[in-house]
Write a protein that holds these residues in place. Structure first.
Motif, short mmCIF file in Angstrom:
data_model
loop_
_atom_site.label_atom_id
_atom_site.label_comp_id
_atom_site.label_asym_id
_atom_site.label_seq_id
_atom_site.Cartn_x
_atom_site.Cartn_y
_atom_site.Cartn_z
N ASP A 196 -2.05 4.55 -26.18
CA ASP A 196 -2.92 5.35 -27.06
C ASP A 196 -2.16 5.98 -28.22
O ASP A 196 -2.78 6.60 -29.10
N PHE A 197 -0.83 5.86 -28.24
CA PHE A 197 -0.02 6.57 -29.22
C PHE A 197 0.89 5.63 -30.01
O PHE A 197 1.97 6.02 -30.45
N GLY A 198 0.45 4.39 -30.19
CA GLY A 198 1.24 3.44 -30.97
C GLY A 198 2.55 3.07 -30.30
O GLY A 198 3.53 2.73 -30.96
N ASN A 199 2.59 3.13 -28.96
CA ASN A 199 3.78 2.77 -28.18
C ASN A 199 5.02 3.57 -28.61
O ASN A 199 6.10 3.05 -28.76
N ARG A 200 4.81 4.87 -28.81
CA ARG A 200 5.91 5.80 -29.08
C ARG A 200 5.56 7.14 -28.43
O ARG A 200 4.40 7.41 -28.13
N ILE A 201 6.58 7.96 -28.22
CA ILE A 201 6.33 9.28 -27.66
C ILE A 201 5.54 10.09 -28.67
O ILE A 201 5.95 10.25 -29.82
N PRO A 202 4.37 10.61 -28.30
CA PRO A 202 3.55 11.34 -29.28
C PRO A 202 4.09 12.74 -29.53
O PRO A 202 4.88 13.28 -28.75
N SER A 203 3.68 13.31 -30.63
CA SER A 203 3.99 14.71 -30.92
C SER A 203 3.05 15.58 -30.09
O SER A 203 1.83 15.48 -30.21
N LEU A 204 3.62 16.44 -29.27
CA LEU A 204 2.84 17.22 -28.32
C LEU A 204 2.84 18.69 -28.71
O LEU A 204 3.80 19.20 -29.28
N THR A 205 1.77 19.38 -28.38
CA THR A 205 1.72 20.84 -28.43
C THR A 205 1.09 21.33 -27.13
O THR A 205 0.24 20.66 -26.54
#
Length: 716
Positions: A177-186
């Protein structure tokens, strides 16, 4: 292999400040928090972007606030592959998925819990603690006895436990769901339950500070270059100031205790000391005061509130408060700051007696002959006369009303358990299938459901095939009202089905004649494929379907055979996942398992593979013609699994190796029953066989089996 991004992180706000702070009492308090000394205070933007830099600032959190945190450890992407085959002679398809494990440092002091989590601005974890994407999750609260995380330890060996600091660990977060990268999280972090007084925060940051200030904030992130900068910002926002108290400081505001300056029986005029009053020009007062803050009503995104005054002047004042406030409270802060600035134009200097020497800067006083309460800005002593420099205090502004503006927070929809339907129907296009095909459609009990991992077994669970993931969420429900049987050759304008969908967020739509001709609004109701031209919402998740085309793609025998509670599945290309299976599965059940984010255990269903996807449809238009010799000729029209639309009106393509039929003639004259093998669409029933009623049943023979039967009865 795992990568330790940060072996150490920047210091948090804290440490001794020693003595008084700020220019109020002329002593320095610029103890550095992160590296070199800076007078920088905290900023709103610092909490919005996730970092992974060595030495990044880690704030101390108070109350409830949303922060991005700092990635302190991560693995490389973990690749998984699943394969599927489209039948004999067709190439296999490999599907790749990726996951990652990582840790995020949240607070430089212990916290109580984490609420919602956002990924790229969308909810990854809802308020109920439900994750929208598959992941393992552990939260370390920051206790002094905190243990090393086992995943980090297994990857890195000896590792820090980050005692006194709170951090979260994600294990195998699926990244599709995140373009196969670690997403920016908050993260919504709850460090302390309920609002927190700014004086409590000041005291926690610097033990030398005592006292009470009445402004309370929903949450606060203490960061920046120095304790002094943080405390000055808190004081400015809360209308408070610091005064010396023994070896430390006391935080005061207008609600604090006051000291009456004694008259002592003489007047300043009698001693030759004058009272002076100075008023600064109005242009020195800001025209506007703007307060930036975190607005909980907007999912803690930055908000702005502004106060204005009439009159001359061009100066504007802006202050960023990394605190959680309601819109009205932020507006009140802005108006109070503006009122203090206006009142601060006036400055009084008065002389008092010997007893006034005990009055320290920062005290609140009342003076005989002077109305209101005054803050002592400075004190000077000459001879036996104490001169007090006074600034008028203003009462706190009445609570202001303000709006947070248009609120468009991330949708917090529940995922819910997986709903799984597996079935066998004819191919959804005019290309004949070369292998039996199973179709899987899935959805969830909640609107946030997206996918589930699939397994299937063709040997009753002895072995399982990993089949990737389901397609897009389908529209699934159950039948509440059954329409009576109707012919497949006409549009049924009288009958109607009523169905109840899995949840109210599912929806159906109408279709015009052109759309129906293209095959839209095709659904499986029980075992019958039906198209509907009208979908009428009845409230909740209930819909009424009318303008029906019945028995589509050879399912006319199932028309009217449904029961209340039978399945309803809308068939669309983007929601249907198909699997071509070995011919050996015909006559067996295929077991299917699905596992979604919210499923506590895999969801199982079965698909009975009787050949509906590969056998020919039943012949159509069976009729008989009596002959002069008493016999009868029975004829029919061949149908084809390669010509469902029958556009040209002539014979449909054969789509089988050869044309062949098995005909059964039953009746008293036939001696019970006889079976005939023919290669043309007709057969003769003799006069002898027509002694009584004769039932003729025709099945077309195909590559994978016989069609369903078509029947006609010949009168004697």
């Amino acid at each position: 292999m795992a990568t330790l991004i940060l072996t150490a992180v920047g210091s948090a706000v804290g440490g001794p400040i020693g003595g008084a702070i700020g220019a109020l009492i002329g002593q320095a308090a610029d103890h550095a928090l992160f590296g070199a000394k800076r007078r920088e205070g905290p900023r709103l933007v610092e909490l919005a972007v996730q970092t992974s830099s060595y030495g990044a600032q880690i704030p101390r959190l108070y109350g409830t606030i949303r922060v991005a945190g700092t990635v302190i450890w991560a693995t490389d992407l973990i690749e998984s592959r699943s394969s599927s085959h489209s039948g004999k002679g067709q190439p296999g398809v490999s599907t790749y998925s990726y996951a990652a494990s990582f840790a995020v440092l949240l607070s430089a002091r212990a916290i109580r819990r984490v609420g919602r989590i956002w990924a790229e601005g969308k909810l990854l974890r809802g308020a109920a603690g439900d994750f929208k994407t598959a992941t393992g999750f552990r939260l370390h609260l920051g206790g002094e006895d905190q243990a090393v995380d086992p995943l980090i330890a297994s990857a890195e060996g000896p590792s820090p436990a980050y005692r006194g600091a709170a951090y979260a660990v994600f294990e195998m977060l699926q990244l599709a769901d995140f373009g196969n990268r670690i997403p920016s999280l908050t993260f919504e972090v709850v460090a302390d339950e309920g609002p927190v007084l700014v004086s409590t925060i000041a005291r926690a940051l610097a033990g030398e500070v005592s006292g009470t200030a009445t402004l309370a904030v929903g949450g606060f992130a203490a960061s920046g270059g120095s304790v002094r900068a943080v405390l000055e910002m808190l004081g400015q926002a809360g209308g408070a100031w610091f005064a010396p108290s023994g070896a430390g400081l006391v935080m005061r505001d207008a609600a604090g205790a006051t000291v009456a300056v004694a008259d002592e029986g003489f007047s300043a005029e009698a001693r030759g000391v004058r009272r002076t009053r100075a008023v600064a020009a109005i242009e020195t007062v800001p025209r506007t005061v703007t307060v930036g803050y975190y607005d909980a009503a907007r999912d803690y995104q930055a908000g702005l509130q502004r106060a204005r005054r009439p009159g001359a002047g061009v100066r504007d004042l802006s202050i960023e408060v990394p605190a959680v406030l309601e819109a009205g409270a932020a507006k009140t802060v802005a108006e109070t700051m503006l009122a203090r600035a206006e009142a601060g134009r006036v400055r009084r200097t008065v002389a008092a007696g010997f007893a006034a020497m005990a009055i320290a800067p920062g005290s609140c006083v009342t003076v005989p002959g002077e109305g209101g309460v005054w803050r002592v800005a400075d004190v000077s002593i000459e001879g036996m006369v104490t001169s007090l420099g006074l600034v008028p205090l203003v009462a706190a502004s009445l609570p202001a009303s303000a709006t947070s503006g248009r609120v468009s927070g991330a949708v917090d929809a529940l995922v819910g358990a997986t709903i799984l339907r597996a079935f066998e129907v004819a191919g959804l296009d005019d290309v004949p299938l070369s292998a039996p095909r199973m179709t899987v459609v899935a959805a969830g009990m909640g609107a946030a459901w997206r996918q589930a991992a699939l397994l299937y077994s063709v040997d009753d669970g002895v072995s399982w095939v990993a089949a990737g993931a389901t397609a897009a969420p389908g529209v699934i429900g159950t039948i509440a009202v059954v329409a009576l049987a109707a012919p497949s050759t006409l549009i049924d304008l009288r009958g109607a089905f009523e169905v109840v969908l899995a949840h109210p967020d599912m929806a159906l739509g109408d279709a015009d004649a052109a759309g129906l001709d293209r095959g839209v609004n095709l659904a499986l109701l029980g075992d019958e494929l039906v198209q509907f031209g009208r979908a009428e919402p009845l409230g909740g998740a209930r819909w009424r379907l009318s303008m029906l085309l019945r028995g589509r793609r050879g399912t006319e025998a199932a028309a009217g055979a449904q029961a209340i509670g039978d399945r309803f599945v809308a068939l669309e290309e983007e929601t249907a996942r198909t699997f071509d299976l070995p011919v050996a599965v015909l006559g067996r059940d295929v077991r299917v398992l699905a596992s979604g984010v919210a499923d506590t255990a895999p969801v199982e269903t079965r698909c009975v593979m009787l050949g509906a996807s590969v056998v020919p449809p039943a012949p159509a238009h069976l009729a008989y013609r009596p002959e002069a010799d008493g016999s009868a000729t029975v004829s029919w029209v061949r149908r084809s699994r390669a010509g469902w639309r029958w556009i040209d009106g002539v014979d449909a393509p054969l789509a089988e190796e050869r044309e062949a039929y098995r005909v059964t003639v039953s009746g008293a004259g036939a001696g019970g029953a006889r079976t005939i093998e023919v290669t043309a669409p007709s057969v003769t029933v003799s006069a002898v066989e027509r002694i009584g009623p004769v039932v003729v049943t025709v099945r077309q023979r195909g590559v994978f089996g016989e069609s369903p039967p078509a029947t006609v009865t010949i009168a004697p």
